[in-house]
Design a protein around this motif. Structure first.
Motif, mmCIF file in Angstrom:
data_model
loop_
_atom_site.group_PDB
_atom_site.id
_atom_site.type_symbol
_atom_site.label_atom_id
_atom_site.label_comp_id
_atom_site.label_asym_id
_atom_site.label_seq_id
_atom_site.Cartn_x
_atom_site.Cartn_y
_atom_site.Cartn_z
ATOM 1 N N ALA A 63 -56.340 49.900 29.132
ATOM 2 C CA ALA A 63 -57.361 49.071 28.499
ATOM 3 C C ALA A 63 -57.656 49.469 27.050
ATOM 4 C CB ALA A 63 -58.647 49.134 29.312
ATOM 5 N N LEU A 64 -57.156 50.609 26.593
ATOM 6 C CA LEU A 64 -57.498 51.082 25.249
ATOM 7 C C LEU A 64 -56.838 50.216 24.174
ATOM 8 C CD1 LEU A 64 -58.851 53.241 23.471
ATOM 9 C CD2 LEU A 64 -56.717 54.551 23.608
ATOM 10 N N GLU A 65 -57.643 49.687 23.276
ATOM 11 C CA GLU A 65 -57.129 48.911 22.146
ATOM 12 C C GLU A 65 -57.091 49.800 20.904
ATOM 13 O OE1 GLU A 65 -59.394 45.389 21.618
ATOM 14 O OE2 GLU A 65 -59.014 44.621 23.651
ATOM 15 N N LEU A 66 -55.907 49.936 20.328
ATOM 16 C CA LEU A 66 -55.740 50.827 19.181
ATOM 17 C C LEU A 66 -56.420 50.257 17.937
ATOM 18 C CD1 LEU A 66 -51.983 51.845 19.595
ATOM 19 C CD2 LEU A 66 -54.019 53.025 20.452
ATOM 20 N N LYS A 67 -57.094 51.138 17.206
ATOM 21 C CA LYS A 67 -57.761 50.742 15.966
ATOM 22 C C LYS A 67 -56.946 51.109 14.733
ATOM 23 C CE LYS A 67 -62.400 51.281 17.934
ATOM 24 N NZ LYS A 67 -61.984 51.688 19.280
ATOM 25 N N GLN A 68 -55.994 52.043 14.936
ATOM 26 C CA GLN A 68 -55.155 52.501 13.822
ATOM 27 C C GLN A 68 -53.756 52.757 14.371
ATOM 28 O OE1 GLN A 68 -56.776 55.915 11.693
ATOM 29 N NE2 GLN A 68 -58.861 55.363 12.341
ATOM 30 N N PRO A 69 -52.763 52.895 13.491
ATOM 31 C CA PRO A 69 -51.424 53.293 13.940
ATOM 32 C C PRO A 69 -51.449 54.687 14.557
ATOM 33 C CG PRO A 69 -51.378 52.415 11.710
ATOM 34 C CD PRO A 69 -52.813 52.600 12.046
ATOM 35 N N VAL A 70 -50.556 54.904 15.512
ATOM 36 C CA VAL A 70 -50.471 56.193 16.200
ATOM 37 C C VAL A 70 -49.064 56.749 16.019
ATOM 38 C CG1 VAL A 70 -50.594 57.365 18.424
ATOM 39 C CG2 VAL A 70 -52.204 55.531 17.896
ATOM 40 N N LYS A 71 -48.987 58.017 15.656
ATOM 41 C CA LYS A 71 -47.699 58.673 15.424
ATOM 42 C C LYS A 71 -46.992 59.002 16.741
ATOM 43 C CE LYS A 71 -45.766 62.878 13.351
ATOM 44 N NZ LYS A 71 -46.093 64.131 12.619
ATOM 45 N N ALA A 72 -47.755 59.403 17.741
ATOM 46 C CA ALA A 72 -47.177 59.863 19.004
ATOM 47 C C ALA A 72 -46.627 58.699 19.830
ATOM 48 C CB ALA A 72 -48.226 60.613 19.815
ATOM 49 N N THR A 73 -45.695 59.021 20.720
ATOM 50 C CA THR A 73 -45.272 58.055 21.729
ATOM 51 C C THR A 73 -46.377 57.959 22.777
ATOM 52 O OG1 THR A 73 -42.930 58.513 21.429
ATOM 53 C CG2 THR A 73 -43.590 57.575 23.546
ATOM 54 N N LEU A 74 -46.734 56.742 23.155
ATOM 55 C CA LEU A 74 -47.811 56.527 24.119
ATOM 56 C C LEU A 74 -47.256 56.147 25.481
ATOM 57 C CD1 LEU A 74 -50.302 54.457 21.910
ATOM 58 C CD2 LEU A 74 -50.233 56.943 22.258
ATOM 59 N N ILE A 75 -47.947 56.601 26.516
ATOM 60 C CA ILE A 75 -47.655 56.151 27.883
ATOM 61 C C ILE A 75 -48.940 55.567 28.429
ATOM 62 C CG2 ILE A 75 -46.912 56.791 30.198
ATOM 63 C CD1 ILE A 75 -45.401 59.133 28.988
ATOM 64 N N ARG A 76 -48.943 54.273 28.695
ATOM 65 C CA ARG A 76 -50.132 53.602 29.197
ATOM 66 C C ARG A 76 -50.130 53.569 30.728
ATOM 67 N NH1 ARG A 76 -53.387 50.701 25.744
ATOM 68 N NH2 ARG A 76 -52.638 50.454 23.583
ATOM 69 N N VAL A 77 -51.276 53.921 31.291
ATOM 70 C CA VAL A 77 -51.448 53.918 32.748
ATOM 71 C C VAL A 77 -52.828 53.357 33.072
ATOM 72 C CG1 VAL A 77 -49.911 55.882 33.200
ATOM 73 C CG2 VAL A 77 -52.325 56.285 32.678
ATOM 74 N N ALA A 78 -53.059 53.049 34.337
ATOM 75 C CA ALA A 78 -54.356 52.495 34.742
ATOM 76 C C ALA A 78 -55.478 53.503 34.535
ATOM 77 C CB ALA A 78 -54.297 52.046 36.195
ATOM 78 N N ASP A 79 -55.222 54.769 34.844
ATOM 79 C CA ASP A 79 -56.245 55.816 34.741
ATOM 80 C C ASP A 79 -55.583 57.064 34.166
ATOM 81 O OD1 ASP A 79 -58.062 57.888 35.114
ATOM 82 O OD2 ASP A 79 -58.731 57.193 37.067
ATOM 83 N N ALA A 80 -55.826 57.336 32.896
ATOM 84 C CA ALA A 80 -55.144 58.432 32.212
ATOM 85 C C ALA A 80 -55.487 59.786 32.826
ATOM 86 C CB ALA A 80 -55.499 58.428 30.723
ATOM 87 N N TYR A 81 -56.734 59.973 33.219
ATOM 88 C CA TYR A 81 -57.151 61.270 33.768
ATOM 89 C C TYR A 81 -56.445 61.555 35.091
ATOM 90 C CZ TYR A 81 -60.256 65.149 34.968
ATOM 91 O OH TYR A 81 -60.753 66.391 35.302
ATOM 92 N N SER A 82 -56.448 60.561 35.981
ATOM 93 C CA SER A 82 -55.781 60.740 37.279
ATOM 94 C C SER A 82 -54.274 60.902 37.104
ATOM 95 C CB SER A 82 -56.065 59.545 38.187
ATOM 96 O OG SER A 82 -57.431 59.496 38.522
ATOM 97 N N ALA A 83 -53.691 60.137 36.166
ATOM 98 C CA ALA A 83 -52.251 60.241 35.928
ATOM 99 C C ALA A 83 -51.883 61.618 35.405
ATOM 100 C CB ALA A 83 -51.806 59.166 34.941
ATOM 101 N N PHE A 84 -52.700 62.141 34.504
ATOM 102 C CA PHE A 84 -52.440 63.475 33.958
ATOM 103 C C PHE A 84 -52.566 64.534 35.060
ATOM 104 C CE2 PHE A 84 -53.546 67.271 31.379
ATOM 105 C CZ PHE A 84 -52.436 67.275 30.528
ATOM 106 N N ALA A 85 -53.565 64.379 35.931
ATOM 107 C CA ALA A 85 -53.730 65.313 37.047
ATOM 108 C C ALA A 85 -52.512 65.273 37.967
ATOM 109 C CB ALA A 85 -54.997 64.974 37.828
ATOM 110 N N SER A 86 -52.005 64.060 38.239
ATOM 111 C CA SER A 86 -50.816 63.927 39.091
ATOM 112 C C SER A 86 -49.602 64.586 38.441
ATOM 113 C CB SER A 86 -50.512 62.450 39.354
ATOM 114 O OG SER A 86 -51.564 61.837 40.049
ATOM 115 N N LEU A 87 -49.506 64.423 37.137
ATOM 116 C CA LEU A 87 -48.378 65.016 36.417
ATOM 117 C C LEU A 87 -48.439 66.536 36.459
ATOM 118 C CD1 LEU A 87 -45.902 64.285 34.712
ATOM 119 C CD2 LEU A 87 -47.372 64.416 32.685
ATOM 120 N N LEU A 88 -49.627 67.097 36.271
ATOM 121 C CA LEU A 88 -49.772 68.548 36.349
ATOM 122 C C LEU A 88 -49.419 69.065 37.747
ATOM 123 C CD1 LEU A 88 -53.084 69.178 34.358
ATOM 124 C CD2 LEU A 88 -50.752 69.654 33.620
ATOM 125 N N THR A 89 -49.798 68.287 38.764
ATOM 126 C CA THR A 89 -49.466 68.672 40.138
ATOM 127 C C THR A 89 -47.955 68.713 40.330
ATOM 128 O OG1 THR A 89 -51.520 67.715 40.985
ATOM 129 C CG2 THR A 89 -49.733 68.065 42.568
#
Length: 348
Positions: A63-89
Motif C-alpha cells: 500500500a505504500l505510495e512513493l513520494k520520491q525516487p528510491v535507490k534500493a531494489t524494493l520488494i512489495r508484500v502485504a505486510d512488511a513486518y510479518s514478511a521480514f519476520a518470516s524471512l529471518l525465520t
C-alpha cells in the motif's frame, strides 16, 4: 550467504521493483543499512529513511505510495513486518541446518535415544532414558535429566537445564540459562515454626511451538504437570510456579511471576513485572498491564486490569485522573473552608 532480490521475493511471495539481481548477505536497520544489506519498512514514521537508505534491498508494504525516487531494489508484500519476520525465520533455519553432529566432550548415556540430523554441543549431558527427536539442536552445556523427552526441530540454547521426567514438544526454542523442572516451592509449616519440604514428584510439559527466553524458571508440579500450552511465548526472567497452566498462544513479558496452581487461559497478554497470586483463573484473552498485582481471578474473557491490587483498567484511569487533580482539589477545599469560616463569623 548471498541472496538475490528475486530469490528473497520468491521466499516471501513478494513483487520486486528495480534490479532483481541485487544481492544481499546480511540485515540492517533502514536508517543504518549499507550496500549488500537487506532492510524493511513497516512503520510510516521511518518512511523518510527509505529515500536515503544505502541498503541494496528493502521490503515494503504493497500500500505504500512513493513520494520520491528510491535507490534500493524494493520488494512489495502485504505486510512488511510479518514478511521480514518470516524471512529471518527461514534464514535461521538455513543456518541451523549447518549445525550437525556430536561434539566432544559430551556425555550421552547408553540408554539415551538420539534422532537423526541432531547437533549436540560440547559439554552437553544426556542422562539415562533421554529421548531426542530429529533435527534437534542441543547447544553446549545443556543438561537433560533422566527420561527427558525432546520433540523434533527443537532448539536448546547454551546452559539450558531440564530436570528428570520433563517433556518438551516439537519446534520449541528455549534460550540460554533457563531451568525447566526445578522443585516447586512447597513447604508445610510445622508446629515448632519450621517448614517441612513437600516432595515435588510431578513434571513440566511444554507443548509444541513454544518459545521461552533466557534465565526463565518453570517449576515442576507437586503432583501432575506444570503445563505450557501450544504456541505460548515467554520472555526472559519469568518465574512459573508449580502446577501452573499457561494457555495456547499466551504471551508473558519479562520479570513476571505466576504463583502456584494458577490457570491462565488462551491468548492472554501479561505485561512485564506483573505478579499473579496462586490458585487464580485467568479468562481467555485477558490483558494484564505491566507491574499489575493480580489477587483475584479474571472471569470475563478479554478483561483488562492494571495496578496493585489489580482492578478494571477504565476505573483505574479515572482514579489516576483524580489523583493528578488532588493538589487542585486540596486548594479548592481550603478556599471553601475559609469561605465557611467567614460566613459563620458574619452570623455571629
Amino acid at each position: 550467504m548471498q541472496f538475490s532480490a528475486a530469490q528473497i521475493a520468491l521466499l516471501i511471495n513478494g513483487k520486486t521493483e528495480g534490479d532483481t539481481n541485487a544481492t544481499v548477505g546480511s540485515f540492517g536497520k533502514i536508517e543504518e543499512a549499507g550496500a549488500g544489506q537487506l532492510a524493511f519498512l513497516a512503520n510510516p514514521k521511518y518512511e523518510e529513511h527509505l529515500y536515503t537508505t544505502q541498503a541494496s534491498v528493502v521490503i515494503i508494504n504493497d500500500a505504500l505510495e512513493l513520494k520520491q525516487p528510491v535507490k534500493a531494489t524494493l520488494i512489495r508484500v502485504a505486510d512488511a513486518y510479518s514478511a521480514f519476520a518470516s524471512l529471518l525465520t527461514k534464514y535461521q533455519e538455513i543456518e541451523a541446518q549447518q549445525l550437525m553432529g556430536i561434539q566432544d566432550p559430551s556425555h550421552i548415556a547408553p540408554t539415551a535415544k538420539v534422532g537423526e540430523k541432531v547437533f549436540i554441543g560440547a559439554f552437553a549431558y544426556l542422562a539415562d532414558g533421554v529421548v531426542i527427536g530429529n533435527n534437534v539442536k542441543i547447544h553446549p552445556q545443556v543438561y537433560l535429566g533422566k527420561n527427558v523427552r525432546v520433540g523434533d526441530n527443537t532448539v536448546l540454547h547454551p546452559g539450558v537445564k531440564i530436570y528428570h521426567d520433563c517433556v518438551v514438544g516439537k519446534s520449541v526454542t528455549i534460550h540460554a540459562g533457563t531451568v525447566i523442572g526445578g522443585d516447586g516451592f512447597g513447604f508445610a509449616p510445622q508446629s515448632d515454626g519450621s517448614f517441612k519440604k513437600v516432595p515435588q514428584i510431578g513434571n513440566v510439559v511444554i507443548e509444541d511451538f513454544v518459545e521461552i527466553g533466557s534465565n526463565a524458571t518453570i517449576d515442576r508440579a507437586t503432583i501432575g504437570s506444570t503445563i505450557i500450552r501450544n504456541g505460548a511465548k515467554l520472555d526472559n526472567l519469568i518465574q512459573i510456579a508449580h502446577n501452573v497452566e499457561v494457555g495456547h498462544h499466551t504471551v508473558i513479558a519479562a520479570q513476571a511471576g505466576i504463583s502456584g496452581s494458577t490457570k491462565i487461559g488462551s491468548g492472554v497478554m501479561i505485561g512485564g513485572q506483573a505478579g499473579l497470586v496462586g490458585h487464580l483463573q485467568i479468562a481467555d484473552g485477558a490483558r494484564i498491564n505491566a507491574q499489575s498485582g493480580v489477587t483475584k481471578s479474571i472471569k470475563s474473557p478479554g478483561g483488562v486490569v492494571t495496578g496493585t491490587p489489580a482492578h478494571g483498567y477504565t476505573s483505574a484511569l479515572r482514579s489516576q485522573a483524580l489523583t493528578r487533580n488532588l493538589p487542585e482539589l486540596e486548594k479548592r477545599l481550603k478556599e471553601l473552608e475559609e469561605q465557611i469560616k467567614l460566613l459563620l463569623a458574619e452570623k455571629v
